[in-house]
Write a protein that holds these residues in place. Structure first.
Motif, PDB file in Angstrom:
ATOM      1  N   UNK A   9       0.863  -1.173   0.000  1.00 36.16           N
ATOM      2  CA  UNK A   9       0.000   0.000   0.000  1.00 36.16           C
ATOM      3  C   UNK A   9       0.901   1.224   0.000  1.00 36.16           C
ATOM      4  N   UNK A  10       0.380   2.358  -0.359  1.00 37.50           N
ATOM      5  CA  UNK A  10       1.202   3.560  -0.467  1.00 37.50           C
ATOM      6  C   UNK A  10       0.713   4.596   0.532  1.00 37.50           C
ATOM      7  N   UNK A  11       1.377   4.719   1.688  1.00 39.31           N
ATOM      8  CA  UNK A  11       0.956   5.695   2.687  1.00 39.31           C
ATOM      9  C   UNK A  11       1.169   7.121   2.177  1.00 39.31           C
ATOM     10  N   UNK A  12       0.487   8.057   2.808  1.00 37.27           N
ATOM     11  CA  UNK A  12       0.623   9.457   2.426  1.00 37.27           C
ATOM     12  C   UNK A  12       1.906  10.079   2.981  1.00 37.27           C
ATOM     13  N   UNK A  13       2.406   9.534   4.057  1.00 36.70           N
ATOM     14  CA  UNK A  13       3.561  10.142   4.715  1.00 36.70           C
ATOM     15  C   UNK A  13       4.662   9.111   4.906  1.00 36.70           C
ATOM     16  N   UNK A  14       5.852   9.631   5.048  1.00 31.28           N
ATOM     17  CA  UNK A  14       7.005   8.774   5.284  1.00 31.28           C
ATOM     18  C   UNK A  14       7.800   9.361   6.447  1.00 31.28           C
ATOM     19  N   UNK A  15       7.830   8.625   7.556  1.00 28.86           N
ATOM     20  CA  UNK A  15       8.474   9.153   8.758  1.00 28.86           C
ATOM     21  C   UNK A  15       9.932   8.700   8.881  1.00 28.86           C
ATOM     22  N   UNK A  16      10.169   7.410   8.663  1.00 30.27           N
ATOM     23  CA  UNK A  16      11.523   6.867   8.800  1.00 30.27           C
ATOM     24  C   UNK A  16      12.133   7.208  10.164  1.00 30.27           C
ATOM     25  N   UNK A  17      11.314   7.138  11.198  1.00 28.24           N
ATOM     26  CA  UNK A  17      11.782   7.521  12.522  1.00 28.24           C
ATOM     27  C   UNK A  17      12.865   6.597  13.055  1.00 28.24           C
ATOM     28  N   UNK A  18      12.885   5.356  12.585  1.00 25.24           N
ATOM     29  CA  UNK A  18      13.822   4.381  13.132  1.00 25.24           C
ATOM     30  C   UNK A  18      15.192   4.406  12.464  1.00 25.24           C
ATOM     31  N   UNK A  19      15.371   5.276  11.482  1.00 27.35           N
ATOM     32  CA  UNK A  19      16.645   5.336  10.772  1.00 27.35           C
ATOM     33  C   UNK A  19      17.375   6.617  11.153  1.00 27.35           C
ATOM     34  N   UNK A  20      18.564   6.463  11.725  1.00 37.93           N
ATOM     35  CA  UNK A  20      19.297   7.643  12.209  1.00 37.93           C
ATOM     36  C   UNK A  20      19.929   8.444  11.070  1.00 37.93           C
ATOM     37  N   UNK A  21      20.570   7.743  10.133  1.00 36.02           N
ATOM     38  CA  UNK A  21      21.331   8.436   9.098  1.00 36.02           C
ATOM     39  C   UNK A  21      21.045   7.839   7.722  1.00 36.02           C
ATOM     40  N   UNK A  22      20.847   8.708   6.740  1.00 39.72           N
ATOM     41  CA  UNK A  22      20.563   8.270   5.373  1.00 39.72           C
ATOM     42  C   UNK A  22      21.603   8.878   4.438  1.00 39.72           C
ATOM     43  N   UNK A  23      22.239   8.016   3.652  1.00 35.47           N
ATOM     44  CA  UNK A  23      23.308   8.433   2.741  1.00 35.47           C
ATOM     45  C   UNK A  23      23.047   7.832   1.365  1.00 35.47           C
ATOM     46  N   UNK A  24      23.213   8.631   0.331  1.00 33.41           N
ATOM     47  CA  UNK A  24      23.083   8.127  -1.031  1.00 33.41           C
ATOM     48  C   UNK A  24      24.461   8.007  -1.667  1.00 33.41           C
ATOM     49  N   UNK A  25      24.688   6.871  -2.323  1.00 35.22           N
ATOM     50  CA  UNK A  25      25.895   6.673  -3.122  1.00 35.22           C
ATOM     51  C   UNK A  25      25.504   6.895  -4.579  1.00 35.22           C
ATOM     52  N   UNK A  26      26.177   7.843  -5.230  1.00 36.63           N
ATOM     53  CA  UNK A  26      25.709   8.286  -6.536  1.00 36.63           C
ATOM     54  C   UNK A  26      26.878   8.718  -7.408  1.00 36.63           C
ATOM     55  N   UNK A  27      26.618   8.752  -8.707  1.00 34.07           N
ATOM     56  CA  UNK A  27      27.560   9.305  -9.668  1.00 34.07           C
ATOM     57  C   UNK A  27      26.763   9.689 -10.901  1.00 34.07           C
ATOM     58  N   UNK A  28      27.205  10.706 -11.594  1.00 36.00           N
ATOM     59  CA  UNK A  28      26.555  11.038 -12.845  1.00 36.00           C
ATOM     60  C   UNK A  28      26.921  10.069 -13.947  1.00 36.00           C
ATOM     61  N   UNK A  29      27.908   9.216 -13.695  1.00 35.99           N
ATOM     62  CA  UNK A  29      28.477   8.332 -14.711  1.00 35.99           C
ATOM     63  C   UNK A  29      28.166   6.875 -14.397  1.00 35.99           C
ATOM     64  N   UNK A  30      27.826   6.109 -15.432  1.00 34.43           N
ATOM     65  CA  UNK A  30      27.673   4.677 -15.265  1.00 34.43           C
ATOM     66  C   UNK A  30      29.024   3.977 -15.333  1.00 34.43           C
ATOM     67  N   UNK A 124       6.716   1.091   2.882  1.00 30.46           N
ATOM     68  CA  UNK A 124       6.101  -0.202   3.165  1.00 30.46           C
ATOM     69  C   UNK A 124       7.078  -1.238   3.703  1.00 30.46           C
ATOM     70  N   UNK A 125       8.353  -0.886   3.774  1.00 29.00           N
ATOM     71  CA  UNK A 125       9.351  -1.822   4.293  1.00 29.00           C
ATOM     72  C   UNK A 125       9.559  -1.579   5.782  1.00 29.00           C
ATOM     73  N   UNK A 126       9.533  -2.644   6.548  1.00 29.19           N
ATOM     74  CA  UNK A 126       9.764  -2.563   7.990  1.00 29.19           C
ATOM     75  C   UNK A 126      11.271  -2.636   8.243  1.00 29.19           C
ATOM     76  N   UNK A 127      11.902  -1.462   8.257  1.00 25.06           N
ATOM     77  CA  UNK A 127      13.353  -1.413   8.389  1.00 25.06           C
ATOM     78  C   UNK A 127      13.832  -1.624   9.821  1.00 25.06           C
ATOM     79  N   UNK A 128      12.926  -1.502  10.768  1.00 25.00           N
ATOM     80  CA  UNK A 128      13.303  -1.590  12.177  1.00 25.00           C
ATOM     81  C   UNK A 128      14.300  -0.472  12.491  1.00 25.00           C
ATOM     82  N   UNK A 129      15.021  -0.590  13.586  1.00 25.81           N
ATOM     83  CA  UNK A 129      15.966   0.459  13.962  1.00 25.81           C
ATOM     84  C   UNK A 129      17.281   0.275  13.209  1.00 25.81           C
ATOM     85  N   UNK A 130      17.699   1.337  12.521  1.00 22.59           N
ATOM     86  CA  UNK A 130      18.948   1.312  11.775  1.00 22.59           C
ATOM     87  C   UNK A 130      19.793   2.521  12.141  1.00 22.59           C
ATOM     88  N   UNK A 131      21.096   2.321  12.180  1.00 20.34           N
ATOM     89  CA  UNK A 131      22.000   3.457  12.310  1.00 20.34           C
ATOM     90  C   UNK A 131      22.204   4.129  10.958  1.00 20.34           C
TER      91      UNK A 131
END
Length: 273
Positions: A9-30, A124-131
């Protein structure tokens, strides 16, 4: 997503309260090794005692399960209305490859479907507590990273992966400026395939050029978080699902540990005890 046993299901909000830090690994190049960096950073952070989740938002080239060591048994399972991701080599992981199991089958999705899938991965994913949540993004600055940036209220920053080549630097510069436009932080650069060290004479050969990341770091005042060599051993590790940060030779483990320690020092400096 093609899994009869899982209903999102697609909730209206996304809290992500259990995740302390979010980092994206990215590059403009493949082809610069973003997934290799994302997987080994995740494993290295776990080895540093952190609880880690890895989200693969590359819909058309989802490789993290193979690299992390996932098998056909490592599928998410449903508990109530939530989906619980499997843990592989100490890392909770979700990828579209877990829902489209047919090997070699192309994922032919337009933007709205990809955007919806990413929202489901968060909501929709139950990530539980994450650092840490490490997000492995596809090449470029299109739908996938844009969706994440628009969704997230909290975001610690991006790690931009480059090789020393001029072509790579051109595209990576676009990725750096993408985060500037989005008013998001770039934690620093990782120079992958920085050099090849001859196993016999131990001479370093700069196959793709030298100091490519250095020039970008100076221009944008960013730190170089790690320099990763090009190595047959690392390639074999990743192809066989034995992440180099855990199973590699000491000289290959070291740069990933360095990367994890530098990330921890930067993003946890303001954490409250």
């Amino acid at each position: 997503m093609a899994n009869k046993n899982v209903q999102f299901k697609l909730p209206d909000q996304n809290e992500l309260k259990n995740i302390k830090h979010i980092i994206m690994v990215m590059s403009g190049k493949g082809g610069v090794g973003k997934s290799t960096i994302a997987v080994n950073l995740s494993v290295a952070l776990a080895l540093e005692g952190r609880k880690v989740g890895l989200m693969d938002i590359d819909m058309h080239g989802p490789n993290v399960m193979r690299m992390l060591g996932g098998t056909e048994k490592d599928h998410p399972y449903q508990v109530g209305e939530k989906i619980v991701p499997p843990e592989v080599n100490g890392v909770k992981v979700i990828s579209v490859s877990q829902f489209v199991p047919e090997s070699g089958k192309p994922i032919v999705w337009r933007g709205p479907i990809k955007t919806g899938t990413i929202k489901q991965f968060f909501n929709d994913i139950e990530w539980e507590e994450l650092d840490y949540m490490i997000i492995d993004a596809p090449p470029g600055t299109g739908d996938e990273p844009l969706t994440v940036m628009q969704m997230l209220k909290k975001f610690d920053g991006a790690i931009i992966v480059t090789t020393p080549s001029e072509v790579s630097k051109d595209d990576v510069e676009r990725a750096i400026n993408f985060f500037k436009v989005m008013d998001k932080k770039v934690l620093g650069l990782v120079e992958n395939m920085a050099y090849f060290e001859c196993p016999n004479c131990h001479t370093k050969h700069y196959i793709f050029g030298k100091d490519g990341a250095k020039s970008l770091a100076e221009k944008y005042k960013l730190p170089i978080l790690a320099e990763i060599p090009i190595s047959e051993d690392i390639r074999i590790n990743m192809d066989t699902g034995k992440p180099a940060a855990y199973f590699g030779k000491p000289e290959h483990v070291a740069p990933y540990v360095q990367l994890a320690k530098r990330v921890i020092a930067e993003v946890e400096k303001d954490d409250k005890e």
